[in-house]
Motif scaffolding. Structure first.
Motif, PDB file in Angstrom:
ATOM      1  N   PHE A 214       0.803  -1.222   0.000  1.00  0.00           N
ATOM      2  CA  PHE A 214       0.000   0.000   0.000  1.00  0.00           C
ATOM      3  C   PHE A 214       0.835   1.271   0.000  1.00  0.00           C
ATOM      4  O   PHE A 214       0.643   2.162  -0.848  1.00  0.00           O
TER       5      PHE A 214
ATOM      6  N   GLU B 291      -7.266  -0.490   2.919  1.00  0.00           N
ATOM      7  CA  GLU B 291      -6.201   0.047   2.082  1.00  0.00           C
ATOM      8  C   GLU B 291      -6.588  -0.027   0.601  1.00  0.00           C
ATOM      9  O   GLU B 291      -6.286   0.895  -0.173  1.00  0.00           O
TER      10      GLU B 291
ATOM     11  N   THR C 212      -3.469  -5.289  -1.583  1.00  0.00           N
ATOM     12  CA  THR C 212      -3.085  -4.631  -0.348  1.00  0.00           C
ATOM     13  C   THR C 212      -3.140  -5.612   0.818  1.00  0.00           C
ATOM     14  O   THR C 212      -3.514  -6.769   0.661  1.00  0.00           O
TER      15      THR C 212
ATOM     16  N   VAL D 298      -7.201  -1.684 -10.785  1.00  0.00           N
ATOM     17  CA  VAL D 298      -7.424  -1.431  -9.367  1.00  0.00           C
ATOM     18  C   VAL D 298      -8.775  -1.973  -8.906  1.00  0.00           C
ATOM     19  O   VAL D 298      -8.928  -2.368  -7.737  1.00  0.00           O
TER      20      VAL D 298
ATOM     21  N   LYS E  80      -7.556   6.838  -4.953  1.00  0.00           N
ATOM     22  CA  LYS E  80      -6.417   7.620  -5.446  1.00  0.00           C
ATOM     23  C   LYS E  80      -6.241   7.432  -6.952  1.00  0.00           C
ATOM     24  O   LYS E  80      -5.926   8.392  -7.676  1.00  0.00           O
TER      25      LYS E  80
ATOM     26  N   LEU F 169      -6.615   3.023  -2.239  1.00  0.00           N
ATOM     27  CA  LEU F 169      -5.894   2.988  -3.517  1.00  0.00           C
ATOM     28  C   LEU F 169      -6.846   3.204  -4.682  1.00  0.00           C
ATOM     29  O   LEU F 169      -6.534   3.932  -5.626  1.00  0.00           O
ATOM     30  N   ARG F 170      -8.008   2.573  -4.621  1.00  0.00           N
ATOM     31  CA  ARG F 170      -9.027   2.781  -5.662  1.00  0.00           C
ATOM     32  C   ARG F 170      -9.362   4.260  -5.807  1.00  0.00           C
ATOM     33  O   ARG F 170      -9.405   4.807  -6.910  1.00  0.00           O
TER      34      ARG F 170
ATOM     35  N   ALA G 248       2.790   2.118  -3.239  1.00  0.00           N
ATOM     36  CA  ALA G 248       1.842   2.359  -4.328  1.00  0.00           C
ATOM     37  C   ALA G 248       1.197   3.730  -4.175  1.00  0.00           C
ATOM     38  O   ALA G 248       1.064   4.487  -5.157  1.00  0.00           O
ATOM     39  N   MET G 249       0.801   4.081  -2.980  1.00  0.00           N
ATOM     40  CA  MET G 249       0.206   5.385  -2.738  1.00  0.00           C
ATOM     41  C   MET G 249       1.227   6.502  -2.971  1.00  0.00           C
ATOM     42  O   MET G 249       0.890   7.547  -3.574  1.00  0.00           O
TER      43      MET G 249
ATOM     44  N   PHE H  91      -2.981   1.837 -13.534  1.00  0.00           N
ATOM     45  CA  PHE H  91      -2.677   0.907 -12.445  1.00  0.00           C
ATOM     46  C   PHE H  91      -2.929  -0.511 -12.942  1.00  0.00           C
ATOM     47  O   PHE H  91      -4.024  -0.808 -13.428  1.00  0.00           O
TER      48      PHE H  91
END
Length: 388
Positions: free
Chosen positions: A94, A119, A114, A359, A126, A123-124, A97-98, A134
C-alpha cells in the motif's frame, strides 16, 4: 511528443526473492521498457548486488523506497522513472503504491493488492482521483488460451453458463518450511505480513479472478471452508468455496498449498447449456471445447486463423511453439505500457490495450479474501454475501 521507451523503477524483487526476475523479464520482453532504478531489498548487500546485476548505476540503486521516490522526483522529468513495479510482501504494497500515485507515477503491483480491504479502497480512490494507470499482476488471465475462453463465452458459444470448476493445487507448504531459511514461505504464512489469509490470499485470489474474468460474471455470495492442515501454522494453507455469480452460474473453487506433489496445477472448466471449455495450465497452449452431440475439439494456440482477435492480440508465436508463464506476464506488461504510451500521446487506449487487471480487480480481490475469511472459519455452513 515523440514515442519512447518507458522508464521503470522497481521495489522488491531482489536476487533472493521469488518473483522479481520474472517481472523484469516480462516487462522487458516487448522492448517498450528500460529499468532505470530500484530498491530491491532491505538487505543492503542483496539490494546493491541485485541492482548491479541489472547494470544500474550505483546512484540509481536506492537504500529505501522512500529515498527512491525523493531522489527520482528531484531528477528532470525526462530522466526520472515513469512507473514503478512493486513486488514486496503484502504488508508493503500500500504505502509505496500510494506514494507513487501521489507523485504522478503509474503503478504495477503484485497481488493481492493490499494488506487490507480498507487500504484497497484508498488505492481505488487515489487511482480515480489521479487518472493514472494501475495494473495488478493476475498473470493467468494473460494466457492467450484464457483470452480465447473469455471471447467464446462472451459470444454465447456455450449458451447460458451453468457451472464453473476452478482449482489451484500446490504442495510446497506441506511441511513447515517457513521455519527454515532460504525460502519465501516465512512472510506468506505470517498474518502480520501476509494479511488475514494465507493460501486463499496467495493463490485462491488467482482462482477467483480467473472465474470472474473468463465468465464475465461477478461473485455475489459464497459458502466457504478454510483449513490449516499443518500443525502450528497460524494461517490457512487450504480452502474451498461454492460461489454464486450474478449471471446465474455456480462455481466450485479449490485452492491448496498442501497438495503434495503439485506445483501450479491450475485447471479451469466452464460449462453452459450448449457446450463446455477446459483449460489446464500444465498444457497452456491447448483449449478443449466439449459438445453434447459431436466430438470435442482441440484448439491449439498460435498465429492460427481460427483464433479470435482477442487471443491473437496476445499471441507471439506460430502454433507448435509454446508460449508460457513469462509470456502471459509479458502480456499484462505490454498492454499496461501501451496504455501508458497512448495516454502520453493524448490518444485513447484501445480495448485490447486496456485488457489487464486493474485497481477494481484488486479491490474485488480483497473483498473476496475478506468474505472467505468471514465465511471460511465459521463452523456453521452458511452463505456469506459479498462484503463491501
Amino acid at each position: 511528443m515523440k514515442r519512447r521507451k518507458l522508464r521503470m523503477g522497481m521495489i522488491g524483487g531482489g536476487k533472493t526473492g521469488f518473483i522479481g526476475a520474472i517481472h523484469v523479464r516480462a516487462a522487458l520482453m516487448e522492448n517498450h521498457v528500460e529499468l532505470v532504478c530500484g530498491c530491491f531489498s532491505t538487505n543492503p548487500e542483496v539490494n546493491k548486488s541485485s541492482g548491479l546485476s541489472y547494470f544500474l548505476p550505483e546512484d540509481r540503486i536506492y537504500n529505501t523506497y522512500q529515498e527512491m521516490f525523493d531522489k527520482e522526483m528531484a531528477l528532470p522529468a525526462d530522466e526520472r522513472m515513469d512507473f514503478v513495479v512493486i513486488v514486496t510482501p503484502n504488508h508493503l504494497h500500500f504505502e509505496p503504491a500510494m506514494m507513487a500515485l501521489e507523485r504522478g507515477m503509474h503503478v504495477v503491483l503484485d497481488k493481492p493488492m493490499t494488506f487490507s480491504l480498507e487500504e484497497a479502497k484508498l488505492l481505488r480512490d487515489k487511482v480515480e482521483e489521479t487518472g493514472l494507470v494501475f495494473a495488478l499482476t493476475h498473470v493467468y488471465t494473460g494466457y492467450p488460451a484464457v483470452k480465447e475462453m473469455k471471447a467464446r463465452i462472451a459470444k454465447g458459444e456455450l449458451g447460458k453458463l451453468r457451472r464453473v470448476y476452478v482449482e489451484y493445487p500446490q504442495g510446497w507448504l506441506s511441511e513447515r518450511i517457513e521455519l527454515q531459511s532460504g525460502n519465501n514461505a516465512g512472510w506468506r504464512t505470517d498474518p502480520k505480513l501476509s494479511g488475514k489469509a494465507g493460501c486463499i490470499g496467495d493463490i485462491g485470489t488467482h482462482a477467483w479472478h480467473l472465474t470472474e474474468y473468463v465468465t464475465g460474471q461477478q461473485v455475489t455470495e459464497l459458502c466457504a471452508e478454510l483449513n490449516t492442515f499443518v500443525p502450528g501454522r497460524p494461517i490457512d494453507d487450504d480452502g474451498a468455496a461454492f460461489l454464486r455469480l450474478d449471471g446465474g452460474a455456480k462455481a466450485t473453487l479449490t485452492a491448496s498449498q498442501i497438495a503434495i506433489g503439485e506445483a501450479n496445477n491450475i485447471r479451469l472448466r466452464v460449462y453452459g447449456e450448449k457446450g463446455g471449455l477446459d483449460w489446464h495450465q500444465m498444457d497452456p497452449n491447448r483449449l478443449i471445447v466439449k459438445w453434447g452431440n459431436k466430438p470435442e475439439e482441440v484448439i491449439h494456440v498460435g498465429n492460427n486463423t481460427y483464433l479470435g482477435p482477442e487471443a491473437l492480440w496476445d499471441t507471439r508465436t506460430p502454433a507448435g511453439h509454446p508460449e508460457g508463464f513469462i509470456e502471459a506476464f509479458a502480456n499484462i506488461y505490454r498492454n499496461f505500457t501501451l496504455t501508458v504510451m497512448a495516454k502520453q500521446m493524448g490518444e485513447e487506449p484501445t480495448k485490447d490495450m486496456l485488457d489487464f487487471p486493474n485497481v477494481y480487480d484488486g479491490l474485488r480481490g480483497m473483498q473476496f479474501i475478506e468474505t472467505m475469511v468471514t465465511a471460511g472459519w465459521n463452523d456453521e455452513v452458511k452463505w456469506q454475501k459479498w462484503m463491501e
